[in-house]
Design an enzyme around this catalytic site. Structure first.
Site, PDB file in Angstrom:
ATOM      1  N   ARG A 151      -1.771  -0.275  51.433  1.00 53.08           N
ATOM      2  CA  ARG A 151      -0.692  -1.385  51.296  1.00 53.08           C
ATOM      3  C   ARG A 151      -1.407  -2.751  51.613  1.00 53.08           C
ATOM      4  O   ARG A 151      -1.159  -3.708  50.975  1.00 53.08           O
ATOM      5  CB  ARG A 151       0.190  -1.273  52.641  1.00 53.08           C
ATOM      6  CG  ARG A 151       1.263  -1.701  52.695  1.00 53.08           C
ATOM      7  CD  ARG A 151       2.077  -1.429  54.098  1.00 53.08           C
ATOM      8  NE  ARG A 151       2.021  -0.380  54.711  1.00 53.08           N
ATOM      9  CZ  ARG A 151       2.756   0.634  54.505  1.00 53.08           C
ATOM     10  NH1 ARG A 151       3.791   0.700  53.713  1.00 53.08           N
ATOM     11  NH2 ARG A 151       2.445   1.857  55.059  1.00 53.08           N
ATOM     12  N   TYR A 152      -2.588  -2.996  52.243  1.00 54.05           N
ATOM     13  CA  TYR A 152      -3.381  -4.032  52.221  1.00 54.05           C
ATOM     14  C   TYR A 152      -4.757  -3.795  51.451  1.00 54.05           C
ATOM     15  O   TYR A 152      -5.395  -2.896  51.346  1.00 54.05           O
ATOM     16  CB  TYR A 152      -3.809  -4.299  53.823  1.00 54.05           C
ATOM     17  CG  TYR A 152      -2.529  -4.427  54.662  1.00 54.05           C
ATOM     18  CD1 TYR A 152      -1.496  -5.310  54.818  1.00 54.05           C
ATOM     19  CD2 TYR A 152      -2.133  -3.189  55.167  1.00 54.05           C
ATOM     20  CE1 TYR A 152      -0.454  -5.309  55.576  1.00 54.05           C
ATOM     21  CE2 TYR A 152      -1.208  -3.221  56.164  1.00 54.05           C
ATOM     22  CZ  TYR A 152      -0.170  -4.072  56.235  1.00 54.05           C
ATOM     23  OH  TYR A 152       0.967  -4.008  56.928  1.00 54.05           O
ATOM     24  N   ARG A 199      -7.972  -1.867  53.567  1.00 58.64           N
ATOM     25  CA  ARG A 199      -7.771  -0.784  54.338  1.00 58.64           C
ATOM     26  C   ARG A 199      -6.774   0.059  53.630  1.00 58.64           C
ATOM     27  O   ARG A 199      -5.806  -0.309  52.880  1.00 58.64           O
ATOM     28  CB  ARG A 199      -7.358  -1.134  55.647  1.00 58.64           C
ATOM     29  CG  ARG A 199      -6.117  -2.003  55.973  1.00 58.64           C
ATOM     30  CD  ARG A 199      -6.240  -2.588  57.316  1.00 58.64           C
ATOM     31  NE  ARG A 199      -5.168  -3.443  57.743  1.00 58.64           N
ATOM     32  CZ  ARG A 199      -4.817  -4.728  57.435  1.00 58.64           C
ATOM     33  NH1 ARG A 199      -5.765  -5.254  56.682  1.00 58.64           N
ATOM     34  NH2 ARG A 199      -3.721  -5.230  57.654  1.00 58.64           N
ATOM     35  N   CYS A 216       9.031  12.506  68.741  1.00 57.16           N
ATOM     36  CA  CYS A 216       9.506  11.474  69.194  1.00 57.16           C
ATOM     37  C   CYS A 216      11.019  11.253  68.412  1.00 57.16           C
ATOM     38  O   CYS A 216      11.117  11.551  67.332  1.00 57.16           O
ATOM     39  CB  CYS A 216       8.918  10.110  69.091  1.00 57.16           C
ATOM     40  SG  CYS A 216       6.999  10.164  69.708  1.00 57.16           S
ATOM     41  N   ARG A 236       8.530   8.435  60.806  1.00 50.33           N
ATOM     42  CA  ARG A 236       8.328   9.364  59.725  1.00 50.33           C
ATOM     43  C   ARG A 236       9.090  10.745  59.856  1.00 50.33           C
ATOM     44  O   ARG A 236       8.432  11.709  59.305  1.00 50.33           O
ATOM     45  CB  ARG A 236       6.944   9.719  59.526  1.00 50.33           C
ATOM     46  CG  ARG A 236       6.103   8.339  59.162  1.00 50.33           C
ATOM     47  CD  ARG A 236       4.697   8.780  58.395  1.00 50.33           C
ATOM     48  NE  ARG A 236       3.914   7.513  57.917  1.00 50.33           N
ATOM     49  CZ  ARG A 236       2.957   7.032  58.407  1.00 50.33           C
ATOM     50  NH1 ARG A 236       2.347   7.589  59.707  1.00 50.33           N
ATOM     51  NH2 ARG A 236       2.471   5.928  58.036  1.00 50.33           N
ATOM     52  N   ASP A 265       7.789  -3.899  60.782  1.00 55.03           N
ATOM     53  CA  ASP A 265       7.347  -3.562  59.395  1.00 55.03           C
ATOM     54  C   ASP A 265       8.452  -3.909  58.325  1.00 55.03           C
ATOM     55  O   ASP A 265       9.432  -3.451  58.256  1.00 55.03           O
ATOM     56  CB  ASP A 265       7.047  -2.088  59.350  1.00 55.03           C
ATOM     57  CG  ASP A 265       5.567  -1.918  59.440  1.00 55.03           C
ATOM     58  OD1 ASP A 265       5.015  -2.077  58.353  1.00 55.03           O
ATOM     59  OD2 ASP A 265       5.006  -1.105  60.288  1.00 55.03           O
ATOM     60  N   LYS A 307       3.407  -5.307  57.764  1.00 53.76           N
ATOM     61  CA  LYS A 307       3.736  -6.005  58.964  1.00 53.76           C
ATOM     62  C   LYS A 307       3.817  -7.259  59.036  1.00 53.76           C
ATOM     63  O   LYS A 307       2.684  -8.008  58.578  1.00 53.76           O
ATOM     64  CB  LYS A 307       2.707  -5.549  60.054  1.00 53.76           C
ATOM     65  CG  LYS A 307       2.936  -3.850  60.526  1.00 53.76           C
ATOM     66  CD  LYS A 307       1.971  -3.689  61.431  1.00 53.76           C
ATOM     67  CE  LYS A 307       1.979  -2.081  61.560  1.00 53.76           C
ATOM     68  NZ  LYS A 307       1.790  -1.509  60.529  1.00 53.76           N
TER      69      LYS A 307
END
Ligand code: SF4
Length: 360
Positions: free
Chosen positions: A94-95, A98, A111, A116, A313, A320
């Site tokens: 995405r960046y 990284r 959770c 996801r 996000d 972000k």
């Protein structure tokens, strides 16, 4: 009063009812949710729950709720746009500097607000050897990739041997300097964060960062803090990740206690996420204006060392962005309005020296 340690991981509605963590009359509701989304609750976190209190902030994070089956039209199976940014299976780019590799699509706990949640569960396995090799090839061909983020699911549920193999393979890429592991295991199953696992995360000449997910100060138990210390003792830098959750941590006292607990465990508060638009999570989200107000209140209570960045996000994989609040606003003529911690506004006139903005 807490219930003491329970011996095994709870993975079904029946388990939750038998453990007195859900009322028997809720069994039908829990089973309807369980048909769609996985259940997982470890003994360490189950032991923190006050039985019979449906508002308990630990219980709320892991006990299914019928509202999970209500889908807001804006919610998406892929709320942060991983798929659009995935050139190779299991890798998200995405960046520029990284990439993220999803080593496994399962977790120790599930959770109820997971971003996801449509992609993870107990049936989902680890990334295959061929897919991991393809991800390595992708990174190898890109000299600008400085950091690799290992995530999932929770990559620390893998064995220390598998983790060490992944660490060694990534450490062999000369341009990769930072290995960042995202995990909930130090709070979910601290006993599994052994010295051997901590060592498996480390590689000579590389910086290992472990981003630890916790949302309520009670999750930072003595055992969880000891697990974090095992990680930092081997040389890992620890940072936090939390999600702003209605009824769990959406008040300034709880958030301040959580951030202080992180720092006391040698974890630098890093991100407070605005809850993503995952299916069935509307009941978790607080208005952004409330999140900004909480951040304003935190700034007045907490040392900068204990203050996270509140982030959104942007859906569609756009990345972000900090959500503020804004403390300093330009008036357009070199003058700024700066608001102090009491809410009083002050004019600040910018006085750059000769040479303008090219000094750094
Ligand atoms: S630990 Fe992370 S990936 Fe796993 S269920 Fe929780 S939020 Fe989702």
């Amino acid at each position: 009063m807490t219930t003491g340690l329970r011996p095994r991981r709870l993975t079904s509605p029946k388990d939750l009812v038998e453990a007195a963590l859900a009322a028997p009359e809720r069994l039908g509701e829990l089973e309807a949710v369980a048909e769609r989304y996985a259940i997982g609750l470890t003994p360490s976190l189950a032991a923190l729950i006050e039985p019979g209190d449906p508002a308990d902030p630990i219980a709320r994070q892991f006990i299914p709720d019928a509202r999970e089956l209500i889908r807001d039209p804006a919610e998406s199976d892929d709320p942060i746009g991983d798929d659009a940014m995935s050139p190779v299976h299991g890798l998200v780019h995405r960046y520029p500097d990284r990439v993220l590799i999803k080593l496994v699509a399962a977790c120790a706990v599930y959770c109820r607000f997971c971003f996801r949640r449509e992609r993870i569960g107990p049936g989902a396995g680890a990334l295959s050897a061929a897919d991991f090799a393809a991800a390595l090839d992708y990174v190898r061909a890109r000299p600008g990739v400085w950091e690799v983020i290992l995530t999932g699911g929770d990559p620390l549920i893998l064995s220390a041997r598998r983790i060490a193999e992944a660490t060694r393979a990534l450490a062999a890429l000369p341009q990769v300097k930072i290995l960042r592991w995202h995990t909930r295991l130090p709070v979910a199953a601290p006993e599994r964060v052994t010295k051997a696992m901590a060592r498996a995360l480390m590689a000579e000449g590389k910086t290992t960062v472990v981003a630890i997910h916790a949302n309520h100060p009670r999750e930072l138990t003595h055992a969880a803090r000891a697990a974090c210390l095992r990680l930092s003792a081997e040389g890992a830098m620890l940072v936090s990740q939390s999600v702003l959750l209605r009824g769990v941590n959406d008040d300034p006292e709880t958030l301040a206690d959580l951030m202080r607990a992180f720092v006391e465990a040698r974890i630098k508060p890093y991100y407070l996420h605005h809850c993503d638009l995952a299916p069935g999570t509307a009941h978790w989200r607080v208005p952004i204006a409330r999140g900004q107000e909480l951040m304003r209140l935190l700034r007045g209570r907490l040392s900068g060392l204990a203050t996270p960045t509140y982030v959104l996000d942007i859906p569609g994989g756009r990345g972000k962005v900090p959500l503020g609040p804004q403390w300093v606003v330009s008036e357009g003529t070199g003058a700024y309005v700066a608001t102090d911690l009491r809410g009083v506004e002050h004019i600040y006139v910018d006085r750059p020296g000769p040479g303008g903005s090219s000094q750094r």
